[in-house]
Scaffold this motif. Structure first.
Motif, mmCIF file in Angstrom:
data_model
loop_
_atom_site.group_PDB
_atom_site.id
_atom_site.type_symbol
_atom_site.label_atom_id
_atom_site.label_comp_id
_atom_site.label_asym_id
_atom_site.label_seq_id
_atom_site.Cartn_x
_atom_site.Cartn_y
_atom_site.Cartn_z
ATOM 1 N N TYR A 1 0.865 -1.173 0.000
ATOM 2 C CA TYR A 1 0.000 0.000 0.000
ATOM 3 C C TYR A 1 0.902 1.224 0.000
ATOM 4 O O TYR A 1 1.960 1.231 0.615
ATOM 5 N N SER A 2 0.488 2.235 -0.769
ATOM 6 C CA SER A 2 1.348 3.418 -0.898
ATOM 7 C C SER A 2 0.528 4.633 -1.302
ATOM 8 O O SER A 2 -0.591 4.524 -1.805
ATOM 9 N N THR A 3 1.155 5.778 -1.088
ATOM 10 C CA THR A 3 0.622 7.065 -1.511
ATOM 11 C C THR A 3 1.826 7.956 -1.817
ATOM 12 O O THR A 3 2.905 7.738 -1.254
ATOM 13 N N PRO A 4 1.687 8.907 -2.716
ATOM 14 C CA PRO A 4 2.822 9.781 -3.008
ATOM 15 C C PRO A 4 3.335 10.480 -1.750
ATOM 16 O O PRO A 4 2.551 10.908 -0.903
ATOM 17 N N ALA A 5 4.652 10.595 -1.645
ATOM 18 C CA ALA A 5 5.275 11.177 -0.448
ATOM 19 C C ALA A 5 5.243 12.701 -0.456
ATOM 20 O O ALA A 5 5.411 13.319 0.595
ATOM 21 N N ASN A 6 5.041 13.299 -1.634
ATOM 22 C CA ASN A 6 5.026 14.762 -1.692
ATOM 23 C C ASN A 6 4.187 15.222 -2.883
ATOM 24 O O ASN A 6 3.725 14.408 -3.688
ATOM 25 N N ARG A 7 4.001 16.532 -3.002
ATOM 26 C CA ARG A 7 3.148 17.091 -4.054
ATOM 27 C C ARG A 7 3.723 16.883 -5.451
ATOM 28 O O ARG A 7 2.981 16.722 -6.417
ATOM 29 N N ILE A 8 5.030 16.885 -5.555
ATOM 30 C CA ILE A 8 5.655 16.686 -6.871
ATOM 31 C C ILE A 8 5.341 15.288 -7.388
ATOM 32 O O ILE A 8 4.937 15.111 -8.540
ATOM 33 N N ILE A 9 5.516 14.296 -6.535
ATOM 34 C CA ILE A 9 5.211 12.914 -6.928
ATOM 35 C C ILE A 9 3.715 12.776 -7.178
ATOM 36 O O ILE A 9 3.294 12.110 -8.128
ATOM 37 N N ALA A 10 2.890 13.411 -6.350
ATOM 38 C CA ALA A 10 1.435 13.344 -6.527
ATOM 39 C C ALA A 10 1.020 13.925 -7.882
ATOM 40 O O ALA A 10 0.112 13.408 -8.536
ATOM 41 N N ALA A 11 1.691 14.992 -8.323
ATOM 42 C CA ALA A 11 1.368 15.609 -9.612
ATOM 43 C C ALA A 11 1.668 14.664 -10.775
ATOM 44 O O ALA A 11 1.034 14.745 -11.822
ATOM 45 N N ALA A 12 2.625 13.788 -10.582
ATOM 46 C CA ALA A 12 3.004 12.824 -11.620
ATOM 47 C C ALA A 12 2.506 11.420 -11.263
ATOM 48 O O ALA A 12 3.107 10.429 -11.659
ATOM 49 N N ASP A 13 1.400 11.334 -10.540
ATOM 50 C CA ASP A 13 0.953 10.042 -10.021
ATOM 51 C C ASP A 13 0.634 9.027 -11.117
ATOM 52 O O ASP A 13 0.868 7.838 -10.937
#
Length: 169
Positions: free
Chosen positions: A132-144
């Protein structure tokens, strides 16, 4: 890892039978390959030199890159289970061995991942990944979308590596 996943995290739950000539020997080879990081190396990841065998508390980092330019994602092993052997040195049926780790600061994701070799009661060999995972920061979240594809790519490579380890090829 447990069956209770945190809300808001992406799940990867995959299990496949590894059809090899000798599933018991394959289980032992796969377990050794899991705990000695050969699964990760076989999937095309770099493991920092000198990383000890997977055991609770061991910190490791796997990386991608070319030549000397690499990005390493740090993790800490949360649990590890060795293969159980009977008095004759054969693996006991109905067991699971492997390890699980959690991400550390600097990893592009927050979460946990477990890698399991399973020898069922009928002597069949399976490999399982549960994460289970989620992006660690907004930059990674933007490129999810890209991140999801990268995770699927490496999960597929883990399964190919597991088969090679179990079959001894």
């Amino acid at each position: 890892m447990t069956d209770r996943w945190p809300a808001g995290y992406r799940l990867v739950l995959r299990k496949e039978e590894l059809e090899v000539p000798d599933p018991r020997a394959g289980f032992l080879r796969l377990t050794e390959g899991l705990l000695d990081w050969d699964l990760h190396r076989g999937a095309g990841l770099f493991v920092r030199p000198g990383t000890p065998r997977a055991a609770p508390g061991v910190e490791m980092a796997s990386g991608v890159g070319v030549w000397r330019v690499r990005y390493y994602a740090p993790c800490r092993v949360l649990w590890a289970t060795e293969a159980l052997l009977d008095d004759g040195g054969e693996p006991v049926s109905g067991q699971r061995a492997g390890f699980g780790y959690g991400t550390l600061p600097g990893h592009p994701e927050r979460g946990e991942e477990g890698f399991y070799a399973e020898l069922d009661e009928d002597g069949r060999l399976y490999f399982r990944v549960a994460a289970y995972s989620t992006p660690a920061n907004r930059i990674i979240a933007a490129a999810d979308r890209v991140n999801v594809r990268v995770q699927a790519f490496y999960t597929n490579r883990y399964f190919a590596s597991a088969y090679r380890l179990a079959s001894g090829s």
